[in-house]
Design a protein around this motif. Structure first.
Motif, PDB file in Angstrom:
ATOM      1  N   GLU A 130     -45.795  71.706  51.776  1.00  0.00           N
ATOM      2  CA  GLU A 130     -45.836  72.789  50.787  1.00  0.00           C
ATOM      3  C   GLU A 130     -47.177  72.818  50.060  1.00  0.00           C
ATOM      4  N   LYS A 140     -42.305  66.982  53.208  1.00  0.00           N
ATOM      5  CA  LYS A 140     -42.053  68.365  52.773  1.00  0.00           C
ATOM      6  C   LYS A 140     -43.017  68.760  51.650  1.00  0.00           C
ATOM      7  N   LEU A 184     -25.561  66.629  46.384  1.00  0.00           N
ATOM      8  CA  LEU A 184     -25.571  65.337  45.688  1.00  0.00           C
ATOM      9  C   LEU A 184     -24.663  65.381  44.459  1.00  0.00           C
ATOM     10  N   ASN A 219     -38.539  84.153  42.125  1.00  0.00           N
ATOM     11  CA  ASN A 219     -39.853  83.815  41.574  1.00  0.00           C
ATOM     12  C   ASN A 219     -40.589  85.054  41.061  1.00  0.00           C
ATOM     13  N   LEU A 253     -33.808  72.458  49.445  1.00  0.00           N
ATOM     14  CA  LEU A 253     -33.965  71.726  48.183  1.00  0.00           C
ATOM     15  C   LEU A 253     -32.711  71.872  47.310  1.00  0.00           C
ATOM     16  N   GLU A 259     -37.281  76.080  52.897  1.00  0.00           N
ATOM     17  CA  GLU A 259     -37.559  74.893  52.090  1.00  0.00           C
ATOM     18  C   GLU A 259     -36.847  74.944  50.744  1.00  0.00           C
ATOM     19  N   SER A 292     -39.176  66.152  41.256  1.00  0.00           N
ATOM     20  CA  SER A 292     -38.229  65.850  40.182  1.00  0.00           C
ATOM     21  C   SER A 292     -37.031  65.059  40.722  1.00  0.00           C
ATOM     22  N   LEU A 293     -36.624  65.359  41.976  1.00  0.00           N
ATOM     23  CA  LEU A 293     -35.520  64.601  42.571  1.00  0.00           C
ATOM     24  C   LEU A 293     -35.926  63.143  42.808  1.00  0.00           C
ATOM     25  N   GLN A 307     -35.621  58.795  54.170  1.00  0.00           N
ATOM     26  CA  GLN A 307     -35.362  60.037  53.421  1.00  0.00           C
ATOM     27  C   GLN A 307     -36.533  60.356  52.492  1.00  0.00           C
ATOM     28  N   VAL A 322     -38.999  63.663  52.430  1.00  0.00           N
ATOM     29  CA  VAL A 322     -39.243  64.482  51.233  1.00  0.00           C
ATOM     30  C   VAL A 322     -40.743  64.574  50.947  1.00  0.00           C
ATOM     31  N   THR A 339     -35.950  72.874  37.350  1.00  0.00           N
ATOM     32  CA  THR A 339     -35.827  71.820  38.368  1.00  0.00           C
ATOM     33  C   THR A 339     -34.492  72.008  39.075  1.00  0.00           C
ATOM     34  N   PRO A 340     -34.331  71.379  40.244  1.00  0.00           N
ATOM     35  CA  PRO A 340     -33.029  71.465  40.917  1.00  0.00           C
ATOM     36  C   PRO A 340     -31.893  70.981  40.006  1.00  0.00           C
ATOM     37  N   THR A 384     -42.250  75.681  43.607  1.00  0.00           N
ATOM     38  CA  THR A 384     -40.842  75.405  43.324  1.00  0.00           C
ATOM     39  C   THR A 384     -40.374  74.221  44.180  1.00  0.00           C
ATOM     40  N   VAL A 385     -40.755  74.260  45.445  1.00  0.00           N
ATOM     41  CA  VAL A 385     -40.326  73.204  46.366  1.00  0.00           C
ATOM     42  C   VAL A 385     -40.988  71.871  45.985  1.00  0.00           C
ATOM     43  N   ASP A 399     -32.404  60.691  41.900  1.00  0.00           N
ATOM     44  CA  ASP A 399     -31.355  61.363  42.662  1.00  0.00           C
ATOM     45  C   ASP A 399     -31.363  60.929  44.132  1.00  0.00           C
ATOM     46  N   LEU A 400     -32.558  60.584  44.627  1.00  0.00           N
ATOM     47  CA  LEU A 400     -32.688  60.206  46.037  1.00  0.00           C
ATOM     48  C   LEU A 400     -32.762  58.686  46.180  1.00  0.00           C
ATOM     49  N   LYS A 407     -37.282  80.568  39.456  1.00  0.00           N
ATOM     50  CA  LYS A 407     -37.185  79.293  40.179  1.00  0.00           C
ATOM     51  C   LYS A 407     -38.191  78.247  39.711  1.00  0.00           C
ATOM     52  N   SER A 408     -39.468  78.672  39.644  1.00  0.00           N
ATOM     53  CA  SER A 408     -40.507  77.679  39.396  1.00  0.00           C
ATOM     54  C   SER A 408     -40.403  77.069  37.990  1.00  0.00           C
ATOM     55  N   ASN A 445     -42.339  70.894  43.044  1.00  0.00           N
ATOM     56  CA  ASN A 445     -41.796  70.396  41.778  1.00  0.00           C
ATOM     57  C   ASN A 445     -40.361  69.903  41.943  1.00  0.00           C
ATOM     58  N   GLY A 446     -39.590  70.668  42.719  1.00  0.00           N
ATOM     59  CA  GLY A 446     -38.172  70.326  42.904  1.00  0.00           C
ATOM     60  C   GLY A 446     -38.007  68.949  43.528  1.00  0.00           C
ATOM     61  N   TYR A 447     -38.724  68.720  44.638  1.00  0.00           N
ATOM     62  CA  TYR A 447     -38.585  67.424  45.315  1.00  0.00           C
ATOM     63  C   TYR A 447     -39.141  66.295  44.461  1.00  0.00           C
TER      64      TYR A 447
END
Lengths: 126, 529
Positions: free
Chosen positions: B350, B346, A27, A87, A20, A16, B321-322, B339, B343, A112-113, B314-315, B327-328, A108-109, B317-319
């Motif tokens: 999580e 997901k 993108l 992490n 991400l 996952e 934020s996207l 899409q 997300v 943000t990406p 992490t996953v 971004d999406l 990581k946490s 928060n990441g999604y």
């Protein structure tokens, strides 16, 4: 012909998390290569000659520290920027990573990406 | 004129016998008496010490001695009369001035052809000699008394000393017993920082025996590291005490035994001072290795637990934020709906993973703190197994796997907590599905076994590597290579399962052959405990 894309190798065993970061980096128009184990990561690092490597620490069999050591001991990857994405936030882990030759250690946490993606330009000059 | 020589006669012969006697008797210093057979005076030569001559004649000689000597006198007289042998006696008499004087008297018989007519008594004043003798006797007695009392004193003293010695010995034994049996190491060094003595615990910890260690430094005996576990050749905590003369109440070090084994110790150092000089240093050493191990295990647990919690975060928060950053694409953009839904799915997965993980972490904490309470009642395990099988049915079907249960023989109920036992079964079945490829065959068997009911959850999956089998029930143990699967586990399931089984006084074990499959067998007692 356009400029060649910056090649980023993601070594991460968490599916996952890997997806991400891959999504965001893709993108942002980077050429993203992925590996889900330390062994695969090393193979791809030597074969693909990436501009930057994002490296996870906690992986089975071969962990990120071992991958880093091997990268630094090979001529081809000696100077490739390596950013650890983990992490684990213990000071001794951070120190160990930097001592072994990582250019940066990110938790990581806490990012943000987008943060992760924007780091690429810090390490790779176009 | 011619002198005619007359033949010389001895002078004594010239004297008539009476004259001779009288002169002897008069001039002698001794007292000369003659008593008749009845012991009465019939002659006395002088009376200057006693009574007038006239008065004592006719009186019994025995009356003139002190009362206690009378029998002696009479006895001497009688004997002399009877045996005709001279006798001797000593007696005290009362003299004229009221003083008493000592006389030694010789009694001899005056014999005629008619037998013993009378007795001759010659008395010599021996008062001076007697006094000296008495004095001597007194001194002697005193001396004896003194010797006696000293002896008594000495004896008492000796007894007391012996008692003290027994006390000292007992005290010594007691101290030695404490010294050698106490679990803590007790170490003593002298003013030159050299080992004097140390107990058995020190011997075990250091690998040196006391005799070998004697004369060596603390540092040498214990090969001491500092509280970070670093070894410096010149690091010696005892040195600090000798310099500061202050005790160190608690310090932690890593000690290396002679055989190379390491142990963490908590030590207190106490200087023993004589005025201002340090004469000894006492170190009390406690092995805290197991405490340290628990500490390390706890901090590792926290480290891994927080790592595991951060991963789904992490996953998520990441999604998010996207999605929020655009971004999406715009959330209202219908063409991006698919899409976006992916997300969101997901994120939802999580979140579920995070929830499950938090639950399991809380369970582990509860188990470790002994806060799990069992709601005991009669439980038929077959019923619990049926429930579990039916709950897993949808997942099993999706994976094209098989999950079946076999019940053999008459079933005895166990006494336990239904929910907790179900949790054990869920964890075992969940693992069998999660860590094996699709189309795995899972079989649950149940059978009575002595006073127990034995449950086996077996699968024909990948099995568990031999190296991992020994620690598979520990926290955060996972089979390498199982990570990339869809449903990632926490690595806590088997630890929780084992803990819950043990709470029921049961046991659990694993039999697995890599490549062929695994069997988890647990048994629970049918009798309440």
């Amino acid at each position: 012909m356009g400029k060649e894309k910056i090649k980023v190798l993601l070594i991460e065993d968490e599916k996952e998390v890997l997806e991400l970061y891959k999504l965001k980096l893709t993108l942002d128009d980077y050429d993203v290569i992925t590996a889900t184990s330390g062994k695969e990561g090393l193979e791809k690092a030597f074969k693909e000659n990436p501009d930057l490597i994002y490296l996870d620490i906690k992986m089975p069999e071969m962990d990120g520290f071992e991958v880093l050591q091997r990268l630094r001991s090979e001529e081809a990857t000696k100077t490739t920027p390596v950013v650890i994405l983990s992490n684990f936030d213990e000071q001794e882990m951070i120190e160990k990573g930097l001592t072994l030759g990582a250019n940066e250690y990110l938790i990581k946490s806490q990012f943000t990406p987008e943060d992760i993606s924007s780091k690429v330009k810090n390490w790779v000059k176009e | 004129m011619k002198k005619t020589k007359t033949p010389k006669k001895p002078i004594l012969d010239l004297l008539p016998i009476e004259e001779r006697w009288n002169s002897l008797v008069k001039n002698t210093l001794d007292f000369v008496y003659i008593v008749d057979r009845q012991g009465k005076f019939i002659f006395v030569n002088r009376t200057d010490l006693i009574y007038k001559k006239e008065k004592i004649l006719g009186r019994e000689a025995a009356d003139y001695v002190l009362k206690e000597y009378r029998p002696i006198v009479k006895k001497a007289f009688n004997r002399c009369l009877k045996t005709a042998q001279p006798q001797i006696y000593e007696a005290e008499i009362i003299a004229v001035k009221g003083e008493t004087r000592w006389f030694r008297s010789y009694v001899s018989p005056i014999k005629t052809s008619e037998g013993i007519l009378a007795l001759l008594l010659i008395s010599t004043d021996i008062t001076a000699a007697k006094k000296a003798e008495i004095e001597l006797q007194k001194v002697h007695n005193e001396l004896e008394q003194r010797v006696y009392s000293r002896t008594v004193e000495l004896q008492k003293l000796t007894e007391k000393m012996a008692q003290n010695l027994v006390g000292v010995e007992r005290e010594k034994n007691r101290w030695e017993a404490i010294f050698s049996n106490v679990e803590e190491g007790v170490y003593i060094s002298d003013s030159n920082k050299r080992t004097i003595t140390m107990n058995g615990a020190c011997e075990i910890m250091s690998g040196w025996d006391e005799k070998e260690a004697a004369g060596r430094s603390y540092h040498e005996v214990f090969s001491c590291h500092d509280n970070q576990g670093h070894y410096y050749p010149d690091f010696d905590p005892v040195e600090k005490v000798y310099q500061s003369l202050e005790p160190i109440h608690y310090d932690e070090h890593l000690h290396t035994s002679r055989d190379g084994s390491e142990r963490w110790v908590g030590v207190s150092y106490t200087p023993i001072l004589d005025s201002e000089h340090l004469v000894q240093c006492v170190a009390v050493i406690r092995d805290i290795t197991s405490l340290k191990e628990i500490e390390v295990a706890k901090s590792e647990f926290v480290s891994i637990a927080s790592h595991e919690l951060r991963t789904p975060l992490t996953v998520i928060n990441g999604y998010l934020s996207l999605l929020l950053s655009g971004d999406l694409g715009d959330i209202s953009d219908a063409s991006k709906r698919m899409q976006h839904l992916q997300v969101i799915n997901k994120i939802y997965n999580e979140t579920r993973r995070l929830t499950a993980l938090v639950e399991e972490l809380l369970n582990v904490t509860r188990i470790e703190e002994g806060r799990i309470k069992l709601n005991l009642r009669e439980v038929y395990l077959s019923e619990v197994i049926r429930e579990v099988v039916s709950e897993f049915e949808p997942l099993v079907q999706r994976q094209n796997s098989v999950l079946q249960a076999n019940f053999a023989g008459e079933e005895k109920p166990i006494v336990g907590d239904c929910d907790k036992i179900k949790q054990v079964l869920v964890n075992l079945v969940d693992n069998a599905i999660k860590y094996n490829p699709p189309q795995v065959k899972i079989n649950i068997k149940i059978r009575p076994y002595n006073d127990r009911v034995e449950v086996t959850v077996e699968d024909n999956g990948v099995g568990i590597p031999a190296a991992l089998q020994g620690r598979i029930f520990s926290k955060f143990q996972q089979v390498p290579g199982s990570y990339t699967k869809e449903n990632k586990g926490s690595g806590l399931g088997l630890f929780i399962a084992k803990s819950l089984v043990e709470l029921h006084h049961g046991s659990i074990e694993l039999r697995s052959t890599p490549g062929k499959g695994s069997e988890f067998i647990f048994s629970l007692p049918t009798v309440a405990r």
